[in-house]
Each structure stands twice: as C-alpha cells, then as structure tokens.
Scaffold this motif. Structure first.
Motif, short mmCIF file in Angstrom:
data_model
loop_
_atom_site.label_atom_id
_atom_site.label_comp_id
_atom_site.label_asym_id
_atom_site.label_seq_id
_atom_site.Cartn_x
_atom_site.Cartn_y
_atom_site.Cartn_z
N GLU A 3 3.21 -13.09 -13.22
CA GLU A 3 2.43 -12.76 -11.77
C GLU A 3 2.29 -13.94 -11.34
N GLU A 16 -0.82 -15.00 -0.12
CA GLU A 16 -1.30 -13.52 -0.88
C GLU A 16 -0.48 -12.40 -0.40
N ALA A 20 1.63 -10.56 -3.57
CA ALA A 20 1.34 -9.23 -3.63
C ALA A 20 2.81 -8.38 -3.49
N LEU A 21 3.68 -8.76 -2.68
CA LEU A 21 4.80 -7.85 -2.37
C LEU A 21 5.87 -8.28 -3.62
N ASN A 23 4.63 -9.43 -6.86
CA ASN A 23 4.22 -8.80 -8.18
C ASN A 23 4.46 -7.05 -8.01
N GLN A 24 4.33 -6.56 -6.86
CA GLN A 24 4.64 -5.03 -6.75
C GLN A 24 6.21 -4.52 -6.91
N GLY A 25 6.94 -5.72 -6.93
CA GLY A 25 8.49 -5.41 -6.90
C GLY A 25 9.10 -5.07 -5.61
N ARG A 26 8.62 -5.43 -4.61
CA ARG A 26 8.96 -5.08 -3.42
C ARG A 26 9.77 -6.27 -2.87
N ASP A 29 11.08 -6.33 0.87
CA ASP A 29 10.47 -6.37 1.69
C ASP A 29 9.92 -7.94 1.89
#
Length: 539
Positions: A3, A16, A20-21, A23-26, A29
C-alpha cells in the motif's frame, strides 16, 4: 504492490486522494486525475512516484521509467521507485537493468515478496541459473518458506531442470492410484463397474419441451484401495507416495486433465506433462491408518456431496473401512460434518489448514467421473462431462438418510430457498420475488443458516420448492417424488443437464425458469420477472 502512503506537506490532500485510488485498484481514475493535474505541483517527488506506478499498471513501461527518473532527480527515496523501474525494465526485456533495480528494491524492502519474485525472474533471464543461484539464496535467507522458493521452483520447472528443485518441491508426472498400485504388483481391494452418468436437457418454463434424449456419459471405474505410507495435504487431492510420486485420478485424466486450472490448490504450481507440487507444510500429523475424504473443495457443498460423500458407497466395500477414522479438512461448514456423521459412525479427524498427514495405510476411494473445480479458458471439456452426478452414489445417500431421518408424514409446505447472502449466482430482484411468494403462502428460507437435518426435513415436507440454482438443490433428493420443483437460473444452462439427468433417474421432475439475459460466466447474477415466477408456481 504494498500500500502507498502520502507524506504530509502542502500537497497532502492530492497525495491522499491518489494513494486511495491506487490502493483501491482504481488505476484508470488515478490516471485521469494525473491528467487534470498537468502543470500543477511539477516538483513533487511523491506524485511522480505515484504517476510512475500508474503508468506501470496501465502497461506504459517507457512512461513509467521516465517518471521514475524524474522522481529520483527530485530526491525521492521511496523504495517503490526501484520496484517500478525493475518491473518496467523487465516488461521491456531489459533484464540486466531490471535485475539491478529489483535487487536494490529487494534489499531496501526485504519482506516485499513481489520484489523478490520479480528479482528472481529478472536475474535468471539476465545471468542464467548458475549466477542467479546466489541471488536466490540471498532472497530465500530473508524470506524463508516464502513465495521466493515457489518462484525459483517454477523457473527451474519451466526450464526443464526438474532434478534441481529446492527443498519441498516435487516435479513428477501425475498418475492414477490404480496404475501406481499395478506398477508395484498390487491392486485395489475392491473394484466396481464403470459409472455411467446420465445427462438430459432440462425443460425451461414457457419454452418448447426438449427431446427426451439421454446422453450416457462414461465415468470412471470405482474402487477402494489402500496406498501405503502416503502423505496428503489439507485442501489438496494429490497423494504423495513413499517413492515421491504424485497421484490424482482427476489430474491424470487422459482426456481432460490437461485443462484443469488450480486456483483452488496453490500447492500445484504447474501442471503440464508433469506437475510441480509444493510439499512444504506448517505442521505434520501422523496416523497409522485412515480414510481420505479431504481434498480441493470440501468446503463447497456442491463438491462435498457428489465428489466426497458419494465415495462412501465405494469405500464401504473395503474390509477395513468400518474400523478407520475419516480425515476431512478443518474449517468446513458444520452442515458438511453433520451430513457425514449421519451417514457413517466412523470417528472424524480434521486436518488443519496448511498441514500434512502421513499415514501408514491411507484408504482412498476413486472419483465417479471427471469433476473439475476450475478449468482453463478455451478448454475442450463438453458440458456433459463437467461434474457428473453418480446415480448410485445418490441412491446410497437417499437410503442412509431415510434410515436415520424417516419422513415425518407432514407435507404441503411451499418453500422459497433464498440465495442473497451468497457470493455468486444471485437473483438480483430476490427481495421482490421473496415478497411476492410470501404473499402466496411461501416460507422464505436460507439453507446455509439451517442444520443438515432441518434441510432434509424441509424437502421431505415440501409440496413446492422454488430455488435459485445452487448447491442447496442437491438435497432435493430427499423430497417426495411428486413435489413441484422450479429452479431459477440465468439463460445459459451450462451443465444443468447433469443434474436433471440424475433427478430423472431418481424419479423426479423439475422446471428451469430462466432470466432474459444470457451470460458466458457460469456464476453470474441474473434477474427473473416476478410475473413469470408466479406463473410457474401456480402451474
């Protein structure tokens, strides 16, 4: 990748959000966000690190390397830069550059498994096995018992260096139990007649009735046999013999064994003309003698019943069966054990996760037919040959359960068996269907919350059952043969013909009620119009 973190400074909010994007696999985006940030924060090294990772994930290897260079020039000390550089270089075939970067990444983050595994791939490609050996030993010393050893074994296997496996790995052809016994002048203690699995196209509500043609699918010749001094592993069907051979009737199937995929058994690292098998274990149990009823997918009811419990009808022919404990995988749903204990009185021994069992006399029963868990894309296994259900085995289950749980005499229950808590093959509008059926006097039940005895009773007492396709319908063999049975399914029926073939042989009739959209994914969700459900149950 591990991460990502966003160090606190004036760009904290942007960092941040990107972290976040990612780590969420996005990743798409995150890429769009970078596009919107062009010209902003040009001297931020952490954003360049994140951008390099996004490029890597999107297959833009040259752009990833360029961003790494910029991040390093800006003073980034994030070890992720080394991993991105090494990965992108490996993807581009620059193996020496990749090995150098990944070795630095591994030394900077010794516990990072992905860095170690990619390092080994790059080192072998750049320097060959002899020079890469020292790098492997360095990685293995830092990560004992890790995926690094698995990667090294896989690389050796792919290169055909079968005799150089690290400790704990076996690279051998996979054989059948019967062939292995025959090669040693032995034979199974009992051999039956070849199973013939009936397959019939099920009727679909509102559509013309299909022809009553029965496809007779040849299965296996059943047996009960003892494998001496055998070792087995939790959640694995493979048997390791004292001469370090690998036995699995399913993997050794001459027609279809090559199409097996092993998402369910990480011990099978490779499966080709021979298999690469991981025999490392967290612990070792030992028994003098036992019955093997453990294997790949014993925690799934749709496999537990036909693949394992049906074997009891073979195993009971062995003269020592009644005296031996039965080995199962620890952690199975309680209903699985309730079913087993209802069928036979043998003691049950649970094999813990990641453990091995060495047994001086291991009693095994052959499978009834080819019953894969996962198959490779573009496989050549016909639907009729996928997971056939043995008529004799289910008659055995019917007789044993009826002897222990005779019908109560109650009847007339109308049941809907919900599936909304399951992870796949869900009915999208199940709540609406359940409400409509409840208004028609149906009980709404969820089999996974019920004991095995209660599931038997609900079928015994049912006059109508509506159920989405799932493993709970296997217990319909305990119902009266005159009950009305409607199974909700997606448009593509896949191998439902094997189930309908069994039910017809046992004297049952049923109707499929299909959604309007087809899907090539067997476990996809689907929707059924409520009006059709009501028409089907009102008959």
């Amino acid at each position: 990748m591990s991460e990502l973190s966003a160090p606190p400074d004036q760009a904290q909010m942007v960092r941040e959000l990107l972290a976040a994007l990612i780590n969420q696999g996005r990743i798409a985006d995150a890429s769009e966000l970078f596009e919107s940030l062009k010209g902003a924060l040009p001297d931020d090294p952490q954003l360049k690190v994140y951008e390099s990772y996004v490029h890597l994930r999107l297959g833009r290897n040259e752009e990833a390397i360029q961003c790494v260079s910029q991040a390093l020039a800006l003073g980034s000390g994030d070890p992720l830069t080394l991993l991105v550089l090494g990965s992108a270089s490996l993807n581009l075939g620059a193996h020496a550059d990749a090995a150098q970067a990944l070795l630095a990444a591994h030394r900077a983050s010794p516990q990072h498994l992905e860095a170690a595994c990619l390092l080994l791939e790059a080192a072998v490609a750049a320097y060959g096995f002899e020079e890469a050996q020292a790098i492997y030993e360095e990685a293995a010393a830092r990560l004992p018992g890790s995926a690094a050893a698995t990667t090294w074994a896989r690389l050796l296997f792919d290169a055909g260096r079968f005799g150089e496996m690290p400790d704990g790995f076996v690279a051998k052809p996979v054989g059948t139990v019967s062939a292995w016994l025959k090669g040693r002048g032995a034979a199974p203690a009992w051999v039956g007649e070849r199973e013939i699995i009936p397959s019939r196209t099920p009727p679909v509500f509102g559509e013309p009735k299909p022809t009553d043609e029965v496809v007779q699918v040849p299965g296996y010749v059943p047996y009960a046999a003892t494998v001496p001094d055998a070792t087995i592993f939790s959640k694995s069907t493979v048997i390791v013999t004292p001469d370090v051979n690998l036995l699995s009737d399913t993997m050794a199937d001459e027609r279809f064994g090559r199409f097996l995929a092993f998402n369910h058994d990480r011990r099978v690292v490779r499966n080709a003309e021979r298999a690469l098998y991981d025999t490392r274990a967290a612990g070792l149990m030992e028994l003098d003698a036992a019955v093997m009823l453990s294997g790949w997918t014993t925690d799934y009811y749709g496999h537990w019943v036909p693949e394992y419990l049906c074997r009891l009808s073979y195993l009971e022919h062995h003269p020592r069966f009644a005296d031996l404990p039965i080995v199962v995988d620890a952690g199975m749903p309680v209903q699985h054990l309730e079913y087993l204990r209802l069928l036979v009185p043998n003691p049950v021994v649970e094999l813990p996760r990641d453990h091995a069992l060495r047994c001086r006399e291991l009693l095994v029963g052959g499978p009834s037919t080819f019953f894969p868990t996962h198959v490779v894309p573009d496989h050549q296994v016909p639907n009729d040959y996928m997971g056939g259900l043995p008529v004799g085995g289910f008659r055995y289950l019917q007789e044993r359960v009826a002897a222990k749980l005779p019908p109560t005499g109650r009847s007339g229950r109308k049941l809907y068996l919900g599936r909304k808590s399951r992870n796949w093959r869900r009915v999208v509008n199940e709540d609406e269907i359940a409400a409509a059926l409840a208004a028609e006097g149906f009980e709404i039940l969820y089999p996974e919350t019920m004991s095995f005895e209660d599931q038997v009773r609900m079928y015994q007492e049912a006059s109508v059952v509506v159920a989405p396709g799932g493993s709970a319908v296997l217990n319909a063999v305990f119902a009266r043969t005159d009950f009305r049975f409607v199974i909700l399914s997606q448009r593509n029926l896949f191998n439902w013909a094997t189930y309908y073939g069994l039910m017809r042989e046992l004297g049952y009739e049923m109707t499929m009620l299909c959604g309007e959209q087809g899907n090539d994914e067997k476990h996809s969700d689907f929707e059924i119009p409520i009006s059709q459900v009501l028409q089907a149950v009102r008959g």
